[in-house]
Design a protein around this motif. Structure first.
Motif, short mmCIF file in Angstrom:
data_model
loop_
_atom_site.label_atom_id
_atom_site.label_comp_id
_atom_site.label_asym_id
_atom_site.label_seq_id
_atom_site.Cartn_x
_atom_site.Cartn_y
_atom_site.Cartn_z
N GLU A 81 9.46 23.51 27.65
CA GLU A 81 8.67 24.24 26.67
C GLU A 81 7.32 23.59 26.43
N GLU A 82 6.35 24.41 26.04
CA GLU A 82 5.03 23.91 25.70
C GLU A 82 4.99 23.53 24.22
N ALA A 83 4.42 22.37 23.93
CA ALA A 83 4.24 21.97 22.54
C ALA A 83 2.94 22.61 22.04
N ALA A 84 3.05 23.54 21.10
CA ALA A 84 1.89 24.26 20.57
C ALA A 84 1.70 23.87 19.11
N VAL A 85 0.50 23.42 18.77
CA VAL A 85 0.27 22.92 17.42
C VAL A 85 0.38 24.01 16.37
N ALA A 86 0.03 25.24 16.71
CA ALA A 86 0.15 26.33 15.73
C ALA A 86 1.62 26.56 15.36
N ARG A 87 2.49 26.52 16.34
CA ARG A 87 3.93 26.65 16.08
C ARG A 87 4.44 25.46 15.27
N TYR A 88 3.98 24.27 15.66
CA TYR A 88 4.38 23.08 14.94
C TYR A 88 3.95 23.16 13.47
N GLN A 89 2.73 23.60 13.21
CA GLN A 89 2.24 23.70 11.84
C GLN A 89 3.20 24.51 10.98
N HIS A 90 3.62 25.66 11.49
CA HIS A 90 4.53 26.54 10.74
C HIS A 90 5.85 25.83 10.47
N LEU A 136 -6.58 31.95 33.05
CA LEU A 136 -7.36 30.72 32.99
C LEU A 136 -6.62 29.55 33.64
N GLU A 137 -5.31 29.50 33.46
CA GLU A 137 -4.54 28.41 34.07
C GLU A 137 -4.51 28.54 35.59
N ALA A 138 -4.48 29.79 36.09
CA ALA A 138 -4.54 29.99 37.53
C ALA A 138 -5.89 29.53 38.08
N GLU A 139 -6.94 29.83 37.32
CA GLU A 139 -8.27 29.38 37.72
C GLU A 139 -8.37 27.87 37.67
N VAL A 163 -14.14 17.90 23.33
CA VAL A 163 -13.01 18.06 24.24
C VAL A 163 -13.20 17.16 25.45
N ASP A 164 -12.15 16.46 25.85
CA ASP A 164 -12.19 15.63 27.05
C ASP A 164 -12.36 16.54 28.27
N PRO A 165 -13.43 16.40 29.06
CA PRO A 165 -13.65 17.30 30.21
C PRO A 165 -12.52 17.27 31.22
N ARG A 166 -11.72 16.20 31.22
CA ARG A 166 -10.61 16.09 32.17
C ARG A 166 -9.33 16.71 31.66
N ASN A 167 -9.33 17.10 30.39
CA ASN A 167 -8.12 17.67 29.78
C ASN A 167 -8.13 19.18 29.99
N GLY A 168 -7.60 19.60 31.14
CA GLY A 168 -7.64 21.02 31.49
C GLY A 168 -6.95 21.90 30.48
N ARG A 169 -5.87 21.39 29.88
CA ARG A 169 -5.13 22.19 28.91
C ARG A 169 -5.99 22.52 27.70
N ARG A 170 -6.72 21.53 27.19
CA ARG A 170 -7.58 21.76 26.03
C ARG A 170 -8.75 22.67 26.38
N VAL A 171 -9.31 22.50 27.58
CA VAL A 171 -10.42 23.36 28.01
C VAL A 171 -9.95 24.81 28.11
N VAL A 172 -8.78 25.01 28.70
CA VAL A 172 -8.24 26.37 28.83
C VAL A 172 -8.01 26.99 27.46
N ARG A 173 -7.48 26.23 26.54
CA ARG A 173 -7.22 26.77 25.20
C ARG A 173 -8.52 27.20 24.52
N VAL A 244 4.68 22.36 30.85
CA VAL A 244 3.22 22.31 30.77
C VAL A 244 2.76 21.06 30.05
N THR A 245 3.46 20.68 29.00
CA THR A 245 3.03 19.57 28.14
C THR A 245 3.75 18.28 28.47
#
Length: 310
Positions: A81-90, A136-139, A163-173, A244-245
């Motif tokens: 599973e992906e760790a998503a901060v919005a879900r975590y917040q709730h 975006l992830e495919a790209e 955003v860290d330029p090497r952090n693809g996950r953050r860039v995609v988000r 993913v995470t």
């Protein structure tokens, strides 16, 4: 209207860089509150400790060592599973509200800056769209993070600076949010953060830089000695490499590369140490922006007592 005992409860946060002793401090704080007649329960704010089975590499406290104090939001995700901060917040805020409803203080503990902030401060996360994200992830897989980061920088230079330029996950988000016609949250706190809970107290743990580096390097060595490779091997059977995470977590990614033969043991350890030191620097920068935090030296319970008495 809240019951009197609920209205009187506090939300505590124990924050700081990895290796500063947050886990021990949260236990000491809970016990110190209990001695003052205030029951307390602990809520996890470490993104990687949400995962079942990721124990050695995250220094997760075993249940038998939790001193009978209720702990929440550990081992709630599979490594797929992906760790998503919005879900975590709730889920974290629901846990805090339930603890308050029992007339107890909640202690949020962890070093994942955005996760901590999502609970402490009153801000909402932008929407998500699985199809946009998949494109975006495919790209990302095809061209790498550099090209996508250049696009983000052209569209939203403020967020790109954070955003860290090497952090693809953050860039995609960030690009996903922009594609949905929303403004990003800037990968940071609002300029004037407002507490979500009116009775919030933040305790920051600090360790001198040279001591922390030594502690972190030793901790990585201990992870390998304690069986991190065996843990990662077991997690591969649970789908770690499909996640993913989880598979990108510091230490776990390097252990996977060692198992595949891409890194030697010494290389995997050295890389993990370097990344852990870099991560700790980012954590310190993040939490130092908490204006109302009371900073104490990690590993000194008497300092916690001074905060309780103030």
């Amino acid at each position: 209207m809240a019951a009197p005992e609920e209205a009187d409860t506090r939300l505590w946060a124990v924050v700081g860089a990895t290796g500063t002793g947050k886990t021990g401090a949260s236990l000491e704080l809970a016990e110190a509150l209990a001695r003052r007649g205030r029951p307390a329960e602990i809520v996890n704010a470490d993104a990687m400790q949400l995962y079942r089975g990721m124990d050695v590499g995250t220094a997760k406290l075993p249940p038998a060592e939790r001193r009978g104090i209720p702990h929440h939001l550990w081992d709630v995700l599979s490594v797929r599973e992906e760790a998503a901060v919005a879900r975590y917040q709730h889920e974290a805020r629901a846990a805090v509200s339930a603890i308050r409803g029992r007339g107890a203080d909640a202690i949020l503990v962890g070093g994942s800056g955005l996760y901590v902030s999502s609970v402490l401060f009153d801000f909402a996360f932008p929407p998500r769209d699985a199809s946009v994200r998949a494109e975006l992830e495919a790209e990302l897989a095809q061209v790498g993070p550099g090209e996508l980061f250049a696009r983000l920088r052209a569209l939203d230079p403020v967020t790109a600076q954070k955003v860290d330029p090497r952090n693809g996950r953050r860039v995609v988000r960030a690009l996903e949010i922009l594609a949905l016609g929303e403004s990003t949250h800037g990968a940071a706190l609002p300029e004037e953060p407002v507490p979500w809970h009116p009775r919030t107290r933040i305790v920051g743990l600090d360790v001198p830089r040279a001591d922390l580096i030594s502690r972190l390097d030793a901790r990585v060595e201990e992870m390998w000695a304690a069986g991190l490779l065996d843990e990662v091997e077991r997690l591969r059977a649970d789908g770690l490499e499909e996640g993913v995470t989880a598979r990108r977590a510091i230490g776990y990614a390097q252990a996977l590369e060692q198992l595949s033969g891409a890194l030697t043991r010494a290389e995997a350890i050295a890389q993990t140490q370097a990344l852990t030191r870099r991560y700790a620097r980012r954590q310190v920068s993040w939490f130092r922006r908490y204006r109302d935090a009371r900073w104490i030296e990690g590993g000194h319970p008497c300092a916690l007592n001074r905060i309780l008495e103030s």
